[in-house]
Design an enzyme around this catalytic site. Sequence first.
Site, PDB file in Angstrom:
ATOM      1  N   TYR A 148       0.614  -1.263  -0.065  1.00 38.51           N
ATOM      2  CA  TYR A 148       0.067   0.000   0.033  1.00 38.51           C
ATOM      3  C   TYR A 148       0.885   1.232  -0.227  1.00 38.51           C
ATOM      4  O   TYR A 148       0.856   2.034  -0.776  1.00 38.51           O
ATOM      5  CB  TYR A 148      -0.819   0.028   1.387  1.00 38.51           C
ATOM      6  CG  TYR A 148      -1.516   1.290   1.467  1.00 38.51           C
ATOM      7  CD1 TYR A 148      -2.687   1.770   0.670  1.00 38.51           C
ATOM      8  CD2 TYR A 148      -1.277   2.058   2.486  1.00 38.51           C
ATOM      9  CE1 TYR A 148      -3.123   2.969   0.945  1.00 38.51           C
ATOM     10  CE2 TYR A 148      -1.864   3.409   2.578  1.00 38.51           C
ATOM     11  CZ  TYR A 148      -2.664   3.753   1.954  1.00 38.51           C
ATOM     12  OH  TYR A 148      -3.435   5.204   2.217  1.00 38.51           O
TER      13      TYR A 148
HETATM   14  P1  NAD Z   1     -12.043   5.347   1.579  1.00 41.19           P
HETATM   15  O1  NAD Z   1     -11.929   3.869   1.223  1.00 41.19           O
HETATM   16  O2  NAD Z   1     -13.173   5.489   2.508  1.00 41.19           O
HETATM   17  O3  NAD Z   1     -12.529   6.449   0.390  1.00 41.19           O
HETATM   18  C1  NAD Z   1     -11.890   6.257  -0.974  1.00 41.19           C
HETATM   19  C2  NAD Z   1     -12.853   6.059  -1.861  1.00 41.19           C
HETATM   20  O4  NAD Z   1     -12.356   6.096  -3.233  1.00 41.19           O
HETATM   21  C3  NAD Z   1     -14.076   5.070  -1.633  1.00 41.19           C
HETATM   22  O5  NAD Z   1     -15.381   5.427  -1.678  1.00 41.19           O
HETATM   23  C4  NAD Z   1     -13.872   4.305  -3.068  1.00 41.19           C
HETATM   24  O6  NAD Z   1     -15.242   3.704  -3.661  1.00 41.19           O
HETATM   25  C5  NAD Z   1     -13.345   5.329  -4.107  1.00 41.19           C
HETATM   26  N1  NAD Z   1     -12.488   4.742  -5.260  1.00 41.19           N
HETATM   27  C6  NAD Z   1     -11.627   3.725  -5.203  1.00 41.19           C
HETATM   28  N2  NAD Z   1     -11.244   3.512  -6.488  1.00 41.19           N
HETATM   29  C7  NAD Z   1     -12.093   4.019  -7.347  1.00 41.19           C
HETATM   30  C8  NAD Z   1     -11.671   4.443  -8.459  1.00 41.19           C
HETATM   31  N3  NAD Z   1     -11.169   3.690  -9.335  1.00 41.19           N
HETATM   32  N4  NAD Z   1     -12.638   5.280  -9.019  1.00 41.19           N
HETATM   33  C9  NAD Z   1     -13.544   6.050  -8.303  1.00 41.19           C
HETATM   34  N5  NAD Z   1     -13.543   5.858  -6.955  1.00 41.19           N
HETATM   35  C10 NAD Z   1     -12.899   5.037  -6.434  1.00 41.19           C
HETATM   36  O7  NAD Z   1     -10.623   5.802   2.302  1.00 41.19           O
HETATM   37  P2  NAD Z   1     -10.184   7.041   3.116  1.00 41.19           P
HETATM   38  O8  NAD Z   1     -10.124   6.638   4.406  1.00 41.19           O
HETATM   39  O9  NAD Z   1     -11.379   8.151   2.998  1.00 41.19           O
HETATM   40  O10 NAD Z   1      -9.068   7.694   2.440  1.00 41.19           O
HETATM   41  C11 NAD Z   1      -9.033   8.786   1.422  1.00 41.19           C
HETATM   42  C12 NAD Z   1      -7.620   8.699   0.873  1.00 41.19           C
HETATM   43  O11 NAD Z   1      -6.798   9.302   1.821  1.00 41.19           O
HETATM   44  C13 NAD Z   1      -7.052   7.580   0.271  1.00 41.19           C
HETATM   45  O12 NAD Z   1      -6.338   8.134  -0.768  1.00 41.19           O
HETATM   46  C14 NAD Z   1      -6.319   7.354   1.322  1.00 41.19           C
HETATM   47  O13 NAD Z   1      -5.165   6.595   0.805  1.00 41.19           O
HETATM   48  C15 NAD Z   1      -5.729   8.367   2.021  1.00 41.19           C
HETATM   49  N6  NAD Z   1      -5.327   8.389   3.402  1.00 41.19           N
HETATM   50  C16 NAD Z   1      -6.244   7.841   4.303  1.00 41.19           C
HETATM   51  C17 NAD Z   1      -5.663   7.768   5.611  1.00 41.19           C
HETATM   52  C18 NAD Z   1      -6.882   7.430   6.789  1.00 41.19           C
HETATM   53  O14 NAD Z   1      -6.415   7.340   7.799  1.00 41.19           O
HETATM   54  N7  NAD Z   1      -7.793   7.248   6.399  1.00 41.19           N
HETATM   55  C19 NAD Z   1      -4.666   7.978   5.945  1.00 41.19           C
HETATM   56  C20 NAD Z   1      -3.677   8.295   4.711  1.00 41.19           C
HETATM   57  C21 NAD Z   1      -4.079   8.503   3.580  1.00 41.19           C
END
Ligand code: NAD
Length: 313
Positions: A148
């Site tokens: 990841y």
């Molecule tokens: P999440 O899974 O809740 O949200 C991601 C969304 O992206 C989902 O709703 C999914 O359906 C959508 N998605 C995935 N692939 C797709 C595609 N090909 N086309 C269209 N939509 C698509 O995740 P999150 O926790 O809200 O994370 C959001 C972002 O922040 C991500 O990029 C994640 O890597 C980054 N991030 C999150 C955290 C955390 O603590 N939650 C920490 C570091 C980085």
Amino acid sequence: MRCLVTGCAGFIGSHLAEKLVQSGFEVMGIDSFTDYYDRRIKEANVQGLLKSGKFTLVREDLLNMDLDKVLERVEYIFHHAAQPGVIASWGEHFESYSQNNILATQRLLESARKISLKSFIFASSSSVYGNCELPMREDRLVSPISPYGVSKLACENLCYSYWKNFGVPIISLRYFTVYGSRQRPDMAFHKFIRAILKGKEITIYGDGNQTRDFTYIDDAVNSNILAIEKSCSGEIFNIGGGSYISVNGAIKLLEEIIEKRARIIYKEKRKGEMEATWADIGKAKKMLGYNPRFNLKEGLFKEIEWIKGIMDK
Ligand code: NAD
């Protein structure tokens, strides 16, 4: 002003889209509602947004939709769509990480380079660091220890290439474990809070002395607003909560707030999990004026209230 939020039905993306709408932006959200976790949760995340005349939902996949067409008139991109989760990224699942993270980001950048954008914010992650020297600083060598983390670093590097070569105004925000309402059900606090409330066992992988820097959702969202207000294209910023705590310490805090003991079982540490995360947020403070406003106790209290509200739904 028109914004695009990818991943708008997810945890962070839905909060961000709401904040942008409240701030007067016209927001287009793209989400393919992947099945990494229950799609009904994602549907619930966008319910409030769908009532706003300033929000349009595009239920499509970044991997195959006509991005040139939707990007017309877009001035700001907040790219939050991704396949998250460290542990699930090994083995055959990596295909989803390479598609939804690396390839989807590359497709979006290809279209972004053809238009005149004000900012392109990329949601990066502390996972890019691996087990590096603490506190983690943006100028340190990064060596991710999970597939990841590798995929998020590849995205960051792609963003950098499109900035260097085509002037796409990229800003990467490295989030450190974000928590609060709508937190993904696979994330530790979500699981711990539910288990304590229901009197079920909590599984900790490792001895619980691993430390994390936790960032409250409102602070993470706010960092996006600050980032578009400042012109610092090509930069990377750590977005942390301003303190760090061990997993055992965080559970003690949960017990204190919920006023109930946790039933903990310890299991062997899992591959890919970092020993510690701790953000040096000096750069974000100085250049963006970022200052986390929520301490862990306040933030956890809010997440607990949210989970109590949805638990039996
Ligand atoms: P999440 O899974 O809740 O949200 C991601 C969304 O992206 C989902 O709703 C999914 O359906 C959508 N998605 C995935 N692939 C797709 C595609 N090909 N086309 C269209 N939509 C698509 O995740 P999150 O926790 O809200 O994370 C959001 C972002 O922040 C991500 O990029 C994640 O890597 C980054 N991030 C999150 C955290 C955390 O603590 N939650 C920490 C570091 C980085």
